[in-house]
Design an enzyme around this catalytic site. Structure first.
Site, PDB file in Angstrom:
ATOM      1  N   TRP A 103       0.846  -1.127  -0.054  1.00  0.00           N
ATOM      2  CA  TRP A 103      -0.085  -0.137   0.102  1.00  0.00           C
ATOM      3  C   TRP A 103       0.688   1.296  -0.100  1.00  0.00           C
ATOM      4  O   TRP A 103       1.829   1.268   0.551  1.00  0.00           O
ATOM      5  CB  TRP A 103      -0.863   0.029   1.244  1.00  0.00           C
ATOM      6  N   GLU A 107       7.282   9.008  13.647  1.00  0.00           N
ATOM      7  CA  GLU A 107       7.399   8.112  12.328  1.00  0.00           C
ATOM      8  C   GLU A 107       8.496   9.008  11.501  1.00  0.00           C
ATOM      9  O   GLU A 107       9.375   8.570  10.763  1.00  0.00           O
ATOM     10  CB  GLU A 107       6.008   7.856  12.049  1.00  0.00           C
ATOM     11  N   GLU A 162       8.778   1.572   6.461  1.00  0.00           N
ATOM     12  CA  GLU A 162       8.403   2.467   7.524  1.00  0.00           C
ATOM     13  C   GLU A 162       8.126   3.845   6.786  1.00  0.00           C
ATOM     14  O   GLU A 162       7.501   4.583   7.494  1.00  0.00           O
ATOM     15  CB  GLU A 162       9.530   2.720   8.790  1.00  0.00           C
ATOM     16  N   HIS A 194       4.712   5.421   6.582  1.00  0.00           N
ATOM     17  CA  HIS A 194       3.788   5.629   7.606  1.00  0.00           C
ATOM     18  C   HIS A 194       3.847   7.216   8.005  1.00  0.00           C
ATOM     19  O   HIS A 194       2.605   7.867   7.884  1.00  0.00           O
ATOM     20  CB  HIS A 194       4.388   5.099   8.891  1.00  0.00           C
ATOM     21  N   GLU A 221       8.653  -1.834  18.283  1.00  0.00           N
ATOM     22  CA  GLU A 221       7.745  -2.232  17.036  1.00  0.00           C
ATOM     23  C   GLU A 221       6.473  -2.811  17.632  1.00  0.00           C
ATOM     24  O   GLU A 221       5.431  -2.514  17.396  1.00  0.00           O
ATOM     25  CB  GLU A 221       8.362  -3.278  16.199  1.00  0.00           C
ATOM     26  N   THR A 281       4.474   0.302  19.151  1.00  0.00           N
ATOM     27  CA  THR A 281       4.099   1.304  17.963  1.00  0.00           C
ATOM     28  C   THR A 281       2.867   0.476  17.564  1.00  0.00           C
ATOM     29  O   THR A 281       1.886   1.286  17.106  1.00  0.00           O
ATOM     30  CB  THR A 281       5.164   1.427  16.815  1.00  0.00           C
ATOM     31  N   ASP A 326       1.896  -3.127   9.649  1.00  0.00           N
ATOM     32  CA  ASP A 326       3.168  -3.038   9.368  1.00  0.00           C
ATOM     33  C   ASP A 326       4.012  -3.258  10.563  1.00  0.00           C
ATOM     34  O   ASP A 326       5.076  -4.104  10.769  1.00  0.00           O
ATOM     35  CB  ASP A 326       3.698  -1.802   8.650  1.00  0.00           C
ATOM     36  N   GLU A 327       3.818  -2.569  11.701  1.00  0.00           N
ATOM     37  CA  GLU A 327       4.622  -2.517  12.886  1.00  0.00           C
ATOM     38  C   GLU A 327       4.551  -4.088  13.470  1.00  0.00           C
ATOM     39  O   GLU A 327       5.475  -4.277  13.913  1.00  0.00           O
ATOM     40  CB  GLU A 327       3.992  -1.729  13.826  1.00  0.00           C
ATOM     41  N   HIS A 369       6.984  -6.130  11.472  1.00  0.00           N
ATOM     42  CA  HIS A 369       8.421  -5.833  11.446  1.00  0.00           C
ATOM     43  C   HIS A 369       8.792  -6.437  12.952  1.00  0.00           C
ATOM     44  O   HIS A 369       9.988  -6.799  13.338  1.00  0.00           O
ATOM     45  CB  HIS A 369       8.549  -4.414  11.685  1.00  0.00           C
TER      46      HIS A 369
END
Length: 331
Positions: free
Chosen positions: A39, A82, A117, A120, A170, A173, A202-203, A206
């Site tokens: 995305w 971020e 990252e 974000h 991570e 977040t 995503d976090e 990760h």
């Protein structure tokens, strides 16, 4: 009869990083998505090429008006955190044996992680700009300060301490973005809820990556990993934005107000800190590690007992009620 596999013994961080590199490269596709399939911020934002652009902005602003003051404050703080990504990339590149070769495996990971990252901050920054709730110049000043003031989290160049930190951070977040998504949804801002939701996802991926790096390191150097874990927890895991400040303020002076707002909302609390520690203890199976030396056992015992101690402290903590007006927020 199959011969029993002998344990691998590795004597230095450098050797462990070399041992981990093939594993990391093999697992990268699980923890990072192909760029062409990922995305991008424009997938969620009003499209300036459409005739409906200004109508979409009005809808976005109408929804943003329903967000509470503290929610906007936390969202701004999360966005600035971020956007300080250049600091985190340079910090990771200084980890022992990461930048030995600019085209090596570990630098490949750092660049690919940074690229994911980076989306974000781009997404949240544009949302806040369009929302009409934020003094963007004041926010941008805070972002520049955070990058300029540097980054000191007590990890040095040690890969174990750094990967323990990123595993913890991570997860933190993920919690913060996921909770803001929930608050946005409650307020009727479905777009922001969706944005924070995909960032949280995503976090989470990760976090799994860094957790897997430490898990793999435990296989060959458990004593040193545990000693590093104990040291990190004794000094406490500080947040990446702990130097956060606004214009005219001293370094770190705004961070306390940001975390107070997060505590009031339940976005990220001292209980979450304890829960993340418990999750890492479980993921790394600390209770089942065998053949430790005296220092490793001592470190493991300290970490295993820590959640109960911290839980008692968390239970006594009061929810902050101080009414603070951030320079970032119009209303």
């Amino acid at each position: 009869m199959q011969e029993k596999q002998q344990p691998i013994h590795i004597g230095s961080r450098k050797e462990v990083m070399s041992y981990l590199e093939p594993f990391m490269l093999n697992e990268m596709s699980e923890y990072l998505k192909p760029i062409d399939e990922n995305w991008q911020p424009s997938d969620f934002l009003p499209d300036s090429t459409r005739d409906t652009f200004f109508e979409e902005i009005r809808d976005l602003q109408d929804s943003a008006k329903e967000l509470s003051y503290d929610t906007v404050a936390v969202l701004v703080g999360d966005t600035i955190t971020e956007e300080a990504l250049p600091t985190y990339e340079s910090w990771l590149s200084m980890v022992e044996d990461v930048s030995k070769n600019g085209q090596g495996g570990w630098m490949k990971w750092v660049r690919a992680w940074t690229a994911e990252e980076n989306r974000h901050g781009d997404l949240l920054n544009k949302y806040l700009y369009l929302s009409g709730r934020v003094d963007m110049r004041q926010m941008e000043i805070s972002t520049q300060y955070l990058i300029s003031d540097g980054f000191e989290i007590g990890t040095g160049h040690d890969p174990y301490r750094n990967f323990i930190y990123t595993s913890f951070q991570e997860l933190a977040t993920n919690v913060s973005h996921r909770r803001v998504a929930g608050l946005a949804k409650q307020s009727g801002d479905k777009l922001l809820a969706k944005m924070c939701g995909v960032i949280a996802s995503d976090e989470a991926r990760h976090a799994k990556a860094y957790i897997s790096f430490i898990k793999k390191a435990m296989e060959v150097d458990a004593n040193e990993v545990l000693i590093a874990f104990e040291d990190m927890m004794r000094h406490k895991i500080v947040m990446p934005a702990h130097f956060l400040r606004e214009m005219g303020m001293n370094i770190g002076q705004t961070f306390g107000h940001f975390t107070d707002a997060a505590q009031r909302l339940g976005v990220y609390t001292s209980v979450d800190y304890v829960d993340i520690l418990k999750e890492l203890i479980f993921e790394w199976k600390l209770d089942s590690i065998r053949d430790l030396n005296e220092a490793g056992e001592k470190a493991r015992d300290y970490v295993m007992k820590l959640p109960n101690r911290l839980s008692r402290v968390a239970e006594r903590m009061r929810i902050p009620t101080m009414d603070y007006k951030f320079k970032w927020i119009h209303a």
